[in-house]
Design an enzyme around this catalytic site. Sequence first.
Site, PDB file in Angstrom:
ATOM      1  N   CYS A 333     -19.599  11.920 -55.518  1.00 49.44           N
ATOM      2  CA  CYS A 333     -20.855  12.456 -56.035  1.00 49.44           C
ATOM      3  C   CYS A 333     -20.618  13.806 -56.712  1.00 49.44           C
ATOM      4  O   CYS A 333     -19.976  13.875 -57.745  1.00 49.44           O
ATOM      5  CB  CYS A 333     -21.899  12.526 -54.910  1.00 49.44           C
ATOM      6  SG  CYS A 333     -23.597  12.650 -55.511  1.00 49.44           S
ATOM      7  N   HIS A 430     -21.908   7.110 -51.954  1.00 53.45           N
ATOM      8  CA  HIS A 430     -21.791   7.650 -50.597  1.00 53.45           C
ATOM      9  C   HIS A 430     -21.679   6.496 -49.596  1.00 53.45           C
ATOM     10  O   HIS A 430     -22.187   5.399 -49.831  1.00 53.45           O
ATOM     11  CB  HIS A 430     -23.031   8.474 -50.236  1.00 53.45           C
ATOM     12  CG  HIS A 430     -23.118   9.784 -50.944  1.00 53.45           C
ATOM     13  ND1 HIS A 430     -22.264  10.827 -50.694  1.00 53.45           N
ATOM     14  CD2 HIS A 430     -23.995  10.227 -51.885  1.00 53.45           C
ATOM     15  CE1 HIS A 430     -22.599  11.859 -51.445  1.00 53.45           C
ATOM     16  NE2 HIS A 430     -23.637  11.520 -52.189  1.00 53.45           N
TER      17      HIS A 430
END
Length: 485
Positions: A333, A430
């Site tokens: 991310c 994630h």
Amino acid sequence: MTKAIMLQGTGSDVGKTVLVAGLCRLAANRGLKVRPFKPQNMSNNAAVADDGGEIGRAQWLQALACRVPASVHMNPVLLKPQTTTGSQVVVRGKVWGTAGGRDYQALKGGLLGAVLESWEAVRDGADIVVVEGAGSPAEINLRANDIANMGFATRADVPVVLVGDIDRGGVIASLAGTHRILPEDDRRQICGYLINKFRGDVSLFDEGIDQIGAFTGWPCFGVIPWLEEARRLPAEDSVVLERMTRATGGALKIAVPMLERIANFDDFDPLSAETEVEVVMVRPGDELPCDAGLVVIPGSKSTISDLAAFRRNGWDVQLEQHVRRGGHVLGICGGFQMLGRKVFDPQGIEGDKTEADGLGLLDVVTEMEPEKTVRNVSAVSAVFDVPLSGYEIHLGRTEGPDCQRPFSIIDGRDDGAVSADGRVAGTYLHGLFSGDAFRRQYLADLGIEGNGMNYRAEVDRALDGIAARLSELLSPQFPGFEDIL
């Protein structure tokens, strides 16, 4: 009528999250329809609820303990710190705005209506709701317009059990002091207390219980020892990061720089659970270990700001040396965005600085965009051709030549990027290491044989273990659980 009980703490990190999860699983194992609720949370460890939108990772775990889908109503207000004085405010899963600490204190009273509406939604059809407070009700300077602790409990008329952490010391003073300074209406809401994280012979605290009773008049509902099973659950609060470094001497050392605005650091829990892996959380001021085989740059709530801090620590130079030694790098991310050549923020979404040079290890460029991507996904690893699952919570779009070698394929769409030599990679996904097949293949590519565990099953067993311990340790008079203890 739906029963309810709220756990509030004498401070942060007293173990409320784990206790609420354990109570939820205890009730679920007894056949009750149980739900978790936290009016206001502050955490950059977020999850994607099953009905869409962001909630605290802890409430996602507590929903798992209840064996029910996670809902945005279980955590109607989520504060995600972006700076030392301000946070992004998420209301019922959607970004509501940003506010400095002082501004939010004035604004939060206006969010009580949304909190109470979500409370009713969670209560609907439930036998019992277990509520988690935030911080401490003894922060009476913040009592006006409070929605996290007594402001909610008194308005919703939910009885409160106060949790004291004996491991940090001063638990008698913490409980007696809380009793002393609370306004009378708030004090009446408290029906008793729990002592948490006790080590040693519990009978040695009998006199302490008598003394707390003399000061407060509150009954003790149990003395809970240090629960080893809690180590197998995802940690939510960044205050525990200092204790997450493992010195196991594992065959593979994985270094994770502790960014100032680190987010979703529970991504690394499945790796920490591997026998042959040592996960080292590298504190600011410390160097990236030279013997690390893999450096993972984690998620960040403020990519440009954390890039500057990364350089101040000298980690940029150390990361280049790591790559020259043949080491591997993964960015997740915000960490993925940092690995590129440039990060642009033309609308100032993250702050005043509108662009920054990246670390230059991937030939990609990121531009921040106001619309946030928030979704659970199923994917396939483009490298290993095994299934992946996880979630996306991010701002920004990343493009560039290295994206032609994607990290994964999500719903037919390329995600992430991989360098030409395959040793540097980035992804927006994630939770990817929770997938057992992917984790096993990823570690094998680094020369490590995984221990073959089913990570989600391990979390489930830990919840059952905590529930069983609580059933043994709690007083039969524990509010809301009298019929099942």
